[in-house]
Enzyme design. Structure first.
Site, PDB file in Angstrom:
ATOM      1  N   LYS A  70      30.871 -11.917  18.778  1.00 10.21           N
ATOM      2  CA  LYS A  70      29.364 -12.022  19.211  1.00 10.21           C
ATOM      3  C   LYS A  70      29.327 -11.696  20.702  1.00 10.21           C
ATOM      4  O   LYS A  70      30.391 -12.504  21.403  1.00 10.21           O
ATOM      5  CB  LYS A  70      28.798 -13.401  18.866  1.00 10.21           C
ATOM      6  CG  LYS A  70      27.378 -13.708  19.538  1.00 10.21           C
ATOM      7  CD  LYS A  70      26.899 -15.003  18.897  1.00 10.21           C
ATOM      8  CE  LYS A  70      27.298 -16.142  19.732  1.00 10.21           C
ATOM      9  NZ  LYS A  70      26.597 -17.346  19.468  1.00 10.21           N
ATOM     10  N   ARG A 113      24.109 -22.175  13.010  1.00  3.84           N
ATOM     11  CA  ARG A 113      25.128 -22.518  13.266  1.00  3.84           C
ATOM     12  C   ARG A 113      25.613 -23.815  14.033  1.00  3.84           C
ATOM     13  O   ARG A 113      26.310 -24.589  13.900  1.00  3.84           O
ATOM     14  CB  ARG A 113      26.199 -21.548  13.031  1.00  3.84           C
ATOM     15  CG  ARG A 113      26.365 -20.672  14.437  1.00  3.84           C
ATOM     16  CD  ARG A 113      27.225 -21.336  15.565  1.00  3.84           C
ATOM     17  NE  ARG A 113      27.528 -20.536  16.515  1.00  3.84           N
ATOM     18  CZ  ARG A 113      28.169 -20.967  17.661  1.00  3.84           C
ATOM     19  NH1 ARG A 113      27.996 -22.180  18.122  1.00  3.84           N
ATOM     20  NH2 ARG A 113      28.621 -19.782  18.567  1.00  3.84           N
ATOM     21  N   GLY A 249      26.020 -29.743  24.260  1.00  2.61           N
ATOM     22  CA  GLY A 249      25.694 -28.609  25.214  1.00  2.61           C
ATOM     23  C   GLY A 249      26.611 -28.161  26.136  1.00  2.61           C
ATOM     24  O   GLY A 249      26.406 -27.013  26.861  1.00  2.61           O
ATOM     25  N   ALA A 250      27.907 -28.896  26.357  1.00  2.00           N
ATOM     26  CA  ALA A 250      29.101 -28.521  27.268  1.00  2.00           C
ATOM     27  C   ALA A 250      29.732 -27.258  26.574  1.00  2.00           C
ATOM     28  O   ALA A 250      30.465 -27.476  25.876  1.00  2.00           O
ATOM     29  CB  ALA A 250      29.929 -29.594  27.578  1.00  2.00           C
TER      30      ALA A 250
END
Length: 351
Positions: A70, A113, A249-250
């Site tokens: 990706k 995902r 988030g991290a």
């Protein structure tokens, strides 16, 4: 010459259901636990510091015979050109022949995902009787997190939503989320089927925006954090026994959403140990010496396959640090390619 399938955002959103994505991401974790996967080193390059960059995450699912990547680009000034700042593309290949199988828009797959990953942490590590979910953050990914967690868990009755910057964002999301869940997620399933009835019941709960994060934390059984924060939003002294955190988030060095001292009293799990200690929520607690890499109980796949224990008691505080791995994108993409083939959707291109 051979054919390759190209799938855009609209086709992917039309055919991809959250329940199936949760199953796929669990499969990824299982294969990783069984040492049937390989993650390749991440590539990151800044074209212009703070303005334009790109990263490539890639890997090999040996148990499925696919590999791929990706590639995500961020060009902060794209709005001046009427282009989105964030653009993602997934490429999937057959690992027995090297043949390209598909090129896919990455946006919706990433959201699905990522939502599934946070939910799986809650499914396997939170108390089974958990009723109160707190969503920290109201960005694009928050809807996926809420949808997936409600589908994955059985007893959530209240979802509280907190925005660390603007309470009005939390209010707007709390007012619109039920309609979004029905139209964007439940609608993927046929009315009247058992799966439709089950998800419909799980979505028919109470949602509210909250302004007092300290009080909200004290009321919560499951907390999902999905922000770009670089300082703790939740302090250790606010957290009650039995709380589960899914930290989403991290995903870059220096990001932090919860007090690093919580790690010192919690059972810690991750999706990938090396990524977690380098760019995840676990990075700062390790750097500050609150825990070591060896204090991480296990990767989540080892809990799913029962190679490692998850929650031991109702009083445990558990943390699941999910940084996101390319394997999730690849197997979700394989699912989309298979469905699109069955339905005759997408565009086939001769290379």
């Amino acid at each position: 010459m051979f054919k390759i399938k190209v799938l855009n955002h609209d086709v992917i959103e039309e055919i991809l259901g959250m329940k199936e994505v949760i199953e796929v991401v669990e499969k990824v974790y299982t294969l990783k636990s069984e040492e049937k996967t390989e993650l390749f080193p991440m590539v990151f390059h800044e074209f212009e510091r703070g303005i334009a960059d790109m990263d490539i995450k890639s890997g090999h699912l040996k148990g499925i015979d696919i590999f791929g990547l990706k590639l995500v680009t961020w060009f902060g000034e794209n709005h001046k050109k009427n282009l989105p700042p964030l653009i993602g593309t997934i490429m999937v290949f057959d690992s027995k022949t090297g043949k390209p199988l598909g090129i896919l828009n990455a946006e919706y797959i990433t959201g699905m995902r990522t939502g599934a990953a946070g939910a799986i942490g809650a499914k396997y590590l939170a108390r089974k009787d958990s009723e109160n979910l707190l969503m920290i953050g109201t960005g694009h990914i928050s809807t996926f997190q809420i949808a997936a967690t409600l589908i994955a868990m059985d007893n959530i009755k209240t979802v509280r939503i907190y925005d660390p910057i603007n309470h009005d964002n939390a209010r707007k999301l709390s007012e619109s989320i039920k309609e979004t869940l029905m139209n964007k997620f439940l609608s993927k399933y046929e009315v009247g089927t058992e799966i439709y009835k089950e998800i419909n019941e799980k979505f028919d709960i109470y949602f509210e925006a909250v302004n007092d994060i300290k009080e909200a934390v004290s009321l919560s059984d499951v907390i999902i954090t999905a922000t770009p924060s670089r300082k703790p939003l939740i302090m250790k002294k606010w957290v009650k026994k039995g709380t589960h955190f899914s930290c989403v988030g991290a995903d870059m060095e220096g990001k932090q959403e919860i007090d690093e001292n919580i790690f010192g009293v919690a059972r810690v799990y991750v999706d990938d140990i090396n990524q977690a200690v380098n760019v995840g929520e676990t990075e700062i607690p390790v750097k500050k010496g609150i825990i070591t890499k060896e204090n991480i109980i296990a990767e989540i796949g080892d809990v799913i396959t029962e190679r490692a224990k998850g929650r031991i008691s109702d009083d445990d505080i558990t943390i699941y640090d999910t940084t996101g791995i390319a394997l999730q994108d690849l197997l979700t993409s394989k699912l989309v390619l298979d469905i699109s083939e069955e339905k005759g959707l997408g565009v086939e291109v001769n290379l």
